[in-house]
Design a protein around this motif. Structure first.
Motif, PDB file in Angstrom:
ATOM      1  N   GLY A   1       0.173   4.172   3.597  1.00 58.54           N
ATOM      2  CA  GLY A   1      -0.018   2.735   3.443  1.00 58.54           C
ATOM      3  C   GLY A   1       0.191   2.021   4.761  1.00 58.54           C
ATOM      4  O   GLY A   1      -0.494   1.052   5.073  1.00 58.54           O
TER       5      GLY A   1
ATOM      6  N   GLY B   1       3.342  -1.247   4.114  1.00 57.26           N
ATOM      7  CA  GLY B   1       2.800   0.072   3.824  1.00 57.26           C
ATOM      8  C   GLY B   1       3.848   1.148   3.966  1.00 57.26           C
ATOM      9  O   GLY B   1       4.674   1.104   4.871  1.00 57.26           O
TER      10      GLY B   1
ATOM     11  N   SER C   1      -0.084  -5.020  -5.154  1.00 60.32           N
ATOM     12  CA  SER C   1       0.138  -3.608  -4.868  1.00 60.32           C
ATOM     13  C   SER C   1      -1.029  -2.798  -5.427  1.00 60.32           C
ATOM     14  O   SER C   1      -1.352  -2.886  -6.613  1.00 60.32           O
ATOM     15  CB  SER C   1       1.459  -3.148  -5.494  1.00 60.32           C
TER      16      SER C   1
ATOM     17  N   ARG D   1      -8.341   3.992   3.001  1.00 63.41           N
ATOM     18  CA  ARG D   1      -7.117   3.189   2.950  1.00 63.41           C
ATOM     19  C   ARG D   1      -7.272   1.831   3.622  1.00 63.41           C
ATOM     20  O   ARG D   1      -7.014   0.792   3.003  1.00 63.41           O
ATOM     21  CB  ARG D   1      -5.950   3.978   3.547  1.00 63.41           C
TER      22      ARG D   1
ATOM     23  N   ASP E   1      -9.714  -0.344   1.612  1.00 68.18           N
ATOM     24  CA  ASP E   1      -9.128  -0.859   0.373  1.00 68.18           C
ATOM     25  C   ASP E   1      -8.264  -2.085   0.662  1.00 68.18           C
ATOM     26  O   ASP E   1      -8.338  -3.098  -0.046  1.00 68.18           O
ATOM     27  CB  ASP E   1      -8.246   0.199  -0.300  1.00 68.18           C
ATOM     28  N   GLN E   2      -7.428  -1.994   1.672  1.00 67.33           N
ATOM     29  CA  GLN E   2      -6.531  -3.100   1.997  1.00 67.33           C
ATOM     30  C   GLN E   2      -7.326  -4.357   2.367  1.00 67.33           C
ATOM     31  O   GLN E   2      -7.021  -5.456   1.888  1.00 67.33           O
ATOM     32  CB  GLN E   2      -5.585  -2.697   3.131  1.00 67.33           C
TER      33      GLN E   2
ATOM     34  N   ARG F   1       0.726   2.095  -7.496  1.00 70.68           N
ATOM     35  CA  ARG F   1       1.055   0.683  -7.297  1.00 70.68           C
ATOM     36  C   ARG F   1       2.466   0.317  -7.730  1.00 70.68           C
ATOM     37  O   ARG F   1       2.974  -0.735  -7.373  1.00 70.68           O
ATOM     38  CB  ARG F   1       0.030  -0.205  -8.004  1.00 70.68           C
TER      39      ARG F   1
ATOM     40  N   HIS G   1      -4.467   3.219  -4.894  1.00 66.76           N
ATOM     41  CA  HIS G   1      -5.629   3.651  -4.107  1.00 66.76           C
ATOM     42  C   HIS G   1      -6.280   4.863  -4.756  1.00 66.76           C
ATOM     43  O   HIS G   1      -5.679   5.947  -4.834  1.00 66.76           O
ATOM     44  CB  HIS G   1      -5.200   4.003  -2.676  1.00 66.76           C
TER      45      HIS G   1
ATOM     46  N   SER H   1       0.841  -1.191   0.000  1.00 69.21           N
ATOM     47  CA  SER H   1       0.000   0.000   0.000  1.00 69.21           C
ATOM     48  C   SER H   1       0.883   1.249   0.000  1.00 69.21           C
ATOM     49  O   SER H   1       1.683   1.450   0.914  1.00 69.21           O
ATOM     50  CB  SER H   1      -0.893  -0.047   1.249  1.00 69.21           C
TER      51      SER H   1
END
Length: 187
Positions: free
Chosen positions: A184, A180, A123, A144, A147-148, A104, A126, A97
């Motif tokens: 990240g 991260g 990867s 964030r 998303d992960q 990415r 975002h 991240s």
């Protein structure tokens, strides 16, 4: 740890969509929460099998830098769309991240290194937090970690038996980690 691992490396780009995510940039006080389908572009590196005579290496073209007017080509060891190297039980998953902003490809050298050592590495670019689509910081704060988690769950789904996807049997998301950088790491 910088030494390359024993496996050739494949790389593919996935377009994932997290359906009905809360849209904090378009939600107004006193109104219902706005929702949208949040697109995420994910680069996936994995241990691969190269075709006879095929050499390691490839390019990542059209990579946007911190200055969105500057676009570059990165060179690496991965082969685009190479055949995955089967592994009974799958390879552990690492989610990468980037910071705010980033993309990415920011740590592609690390992603390739880990894939060569026997990991599937995903990867994420975002949305609202990349060099070319940076939005209000609140979106990054909110989205964030979601998303992960979404990418972890979706790659688990794509890796399951019967998925029909290239990740089927390749990824073991029950053995996962997150790398991260800056925001990240916050996620």
């Amino acid at each position: 740890l910088a030494e390359h691992g024993p496996h050739p490396i494949g790389v593919r780009t996935l377009q994932l969509i997290d359906r009905r995510r809360a849209d904090i940039l378009n939600t107004r006080e006193g109104e219902p929460t706005a929702r949208y389908d949040r697109p995420l572009t994910v680069e996936v590196w994995y241990p691969a099998t190269l075709a006879p005579g095929q050499k390691p290496g490839g390019e990542y073209q059209g990579v946007i830098t911190r200055d969105p007017a500057v676009v570059v080509t990165l060179r690496g060891r991965a082969v685009r769309n190479a055949a995955p190297l089967a592994n009974e039980g799958g390879y552990p998953l690492i989610i990468v991240s980037h910071g705010y902003p980033g993309d990415r490809y920011l740590m592609s050298h690390l992603c390739e290194n880990l894939a060569g050592k026997g990991y599937v590495v995903a990867s994420i670019s975002h949305k609202d937090s990349t060099y070319d689509d940076q939005k209000a910081f609140g979106s990054t704060l909110y989205n964030r970690p979601l998303d992960q988690l979404f990418v972890l769950n979706d790659l688990d789904r794509l890796g399951r038996k019967g998925s029909g996807e290239f990740l089927e049997g390749l990824v073991d998301a029950s053995r996962a980690g997150v790398v991260g950088y800056s925001m990240g790491g916050y996620g």
